[in-house]
Design a protein around this motif. Sequence first.
Motif, mmCIF file in Angstrom:
data_model
loop_
_atom_site.group_PDB
_atom_site.id
_atom_site.type_symbol
_atom_site.label_atom_id
_atom_site.label_comp_id
_atom_site.label_asym_id
_atom_site.label_seq_id
_atom_site.Cartn_x
_atom_site.Cartn_y
_atom_site.Cartn_z
ATOM 1 N N GLU A 158 0.807 -1.211 0.000
ATOM 2 C CA GLU A 158 0.000 0.000 0.000
ATOM 3 C C GLU A 158 0.849 1.274 0.000
ATOM 4 O OE1 GLU A 158 -3.326 0.166 -0.236
ATOM 5 O OE2 GLU A 158 -3.226 -1.995 -0.556
ATOM 6 N N PHE B 63 1.151 3.622 -3.207
ATOM 7 C CA PHE B 63 0.049 4.493 -3.600
ATOM 8 C C PHE B 63 0.068 5.841 -2.878
ATOM 9 C CE2 PHE B 63 -1.637 0.172 -4.394
ATOM 10 C CZ PHE B 63 -1.789 0.283 -5.762
ATOM 11 N N LEU C 194 0.767 9.797 -8.730
ATOM 12 C CA LEU C 194 0.329 8.759 -9.657
ATOM 13 C C LEU C 194 1.380 8.455 -10.723
ATOM 14 C CD1 LEU C 194 -3.414 9.742 -10.177
ATOM 15 C CD2 LEU C 194 -2.502 7.835 -8.857
ATOM 16 N N ASP D 17 -6.771 -3.176 -9.271
ATOM 17 C CA ASP D 17 -7.029 -2.112 -8.300
ATOM 18 C C ASP D 17 -7.300 -0.801 -9.052
ATOM 19 O OD1 ASP D 17 -6.969 -0.189 -6.284
ATOM 20 O OD2 ASP D 17 -5.486 -1.307 -5.116
ATOM 21 N N ARG E 79 -6.758 2.130 -8.219
ATOM 22 C CA ARG E 79 -5.627 3.046 -8.073
ATOM 23 C C ARG E 79 -4.540 2.753 -9.109
ATOM 24 N NH1 ARG E 79 -4.645 1.923 -1.821
ATOM 25 N NH2 ARG E 79 -4.962 -0.162 -2.674
ATOM 26 N N ARG F 288 -5.764 4.275 -12.356
ATOM 27 C CA ARG F 288 -5.531 5.724 -12.384
ATOM 28 C C ARG F 288 -4.054 6.039 -12.601
ATOM 29 N NH1 ARG F 288 -9.380 5.631 -8.074
ATOM 30 N NH2 ARG F 288 -7.697 5.773 -6.529
ATOM 31 N N ALA F 289 -3.176 5.232 -12.010
ATOM 32 C CA ALA F 289 -1.738 5.445 -12.203
ATOM 33 C C ALA F 289 -1.348 5.201 -13.661
ATOM 34 C CB ALA F 289 -0.937 4.532 -11.285
ATOM 35 N N GLN G 112 -11.764 -1.990 -4.667
ATOM 36 C CA GLN G 112 -10.527 -1.521 -4.018
ATOM 37 C C GLN G 112 -10.313 -2.194 -2.674
ATOM 38 O OE1 GLN G 112 -10.067 2.703 -4.168
ATOM 39 N NE2 GLN G 112 -8.561 2.761 -2.525
#
Length: 324
Positions: free
Chosen positions: A132, A135, A139, A227, A229, A232-233, A319
């Motif tokens: 984690e 994150f 990004l 995920d 995230r 988005r990355a 998520q």
Amino acid sequence: MLSLFAARVLPRAHASTASRAAFLSVSKAREHVVARTFLTTASVSAPAAKTSESEGEEKPKKVRRTSAEVKASKTAKAKERARDLAAKEKAKLRAAKEKEKEKARQQVLKEKEKARKEAQAEKEKRLLEDPEARFKLPLKKVNVKKDELPPKQPRGAYNIYIKESFEKLMKEPSKFPSNEVFLKSANAFSQRWKTLSDEERQVYLDVEKQEKEAYRKAAKEWYKNTDPRVIRALVAQKHKLPLKPAEFKRPHSPYMMFTKAQWHKVEAPDGLSPSEAMIHRGKQIAELWRQVPEEEKRRLSEEYTKQFQEYRQRMAAQQAGHKA
């Protein structure tokens, strides 16, 4: 006769000799005067100067200093030397202090750099240990693992044909290493593709259709198991992503839904450029939206709110599943 010659000629010769001697003596006198007038060398001018000085005022006599004055002069010179020595010593001490300061500053910079590297190493270690932690970075700096990348884009029929042709060519190792053979083969394959019959080309079109169907299924599974995230990355890092399935798309606002429904119903006048036609349609749809009753707008807004809440719940559950 002889007497007459002696009386007339001899006096004249004597007179001419005398005049010549006189002329020579006058010339020498003139040369001496010129030399005395224009020559300024020491041999000519110095004696005259000495004569004039001797004839004029007398030279001032050298004043003898007293012992007190000599002692005072020596004391002043000693003080001057002491001041110079003190100034040099002071400059030397100042340079030594500046050197020590610079040395201390460089030491501080080295310690800061060492601490920064240690902190960076510790941070990277935490990133490896804690999934984690990555994150928490921006990004664009999130490290995306290889197995988290989206599936590869499907190939077209032409690319499938070219790859198959080169695979056959690679079975002939004597020809393939040559760049010239490679380029000639690529051109030959391209020309052959144009001459394929519909039945021959259909074989590759069927393979293309199968790969596209497999790609859509893989993309759906990827969006489901990845995920958000990470997605988005990847977007921030400008990766090419597959199209989102409908259940993973964020719902449109009521006005956007209305615009999408009315876009192809509104006609644009002929002769407009694509950008002008888009602006014209946008203005017409905005006018139509203002004519929609308030009850219909309220119904669309409630529908959008419901869809958006469901979308957020799906993303939160997805998520949370990855965090677990």
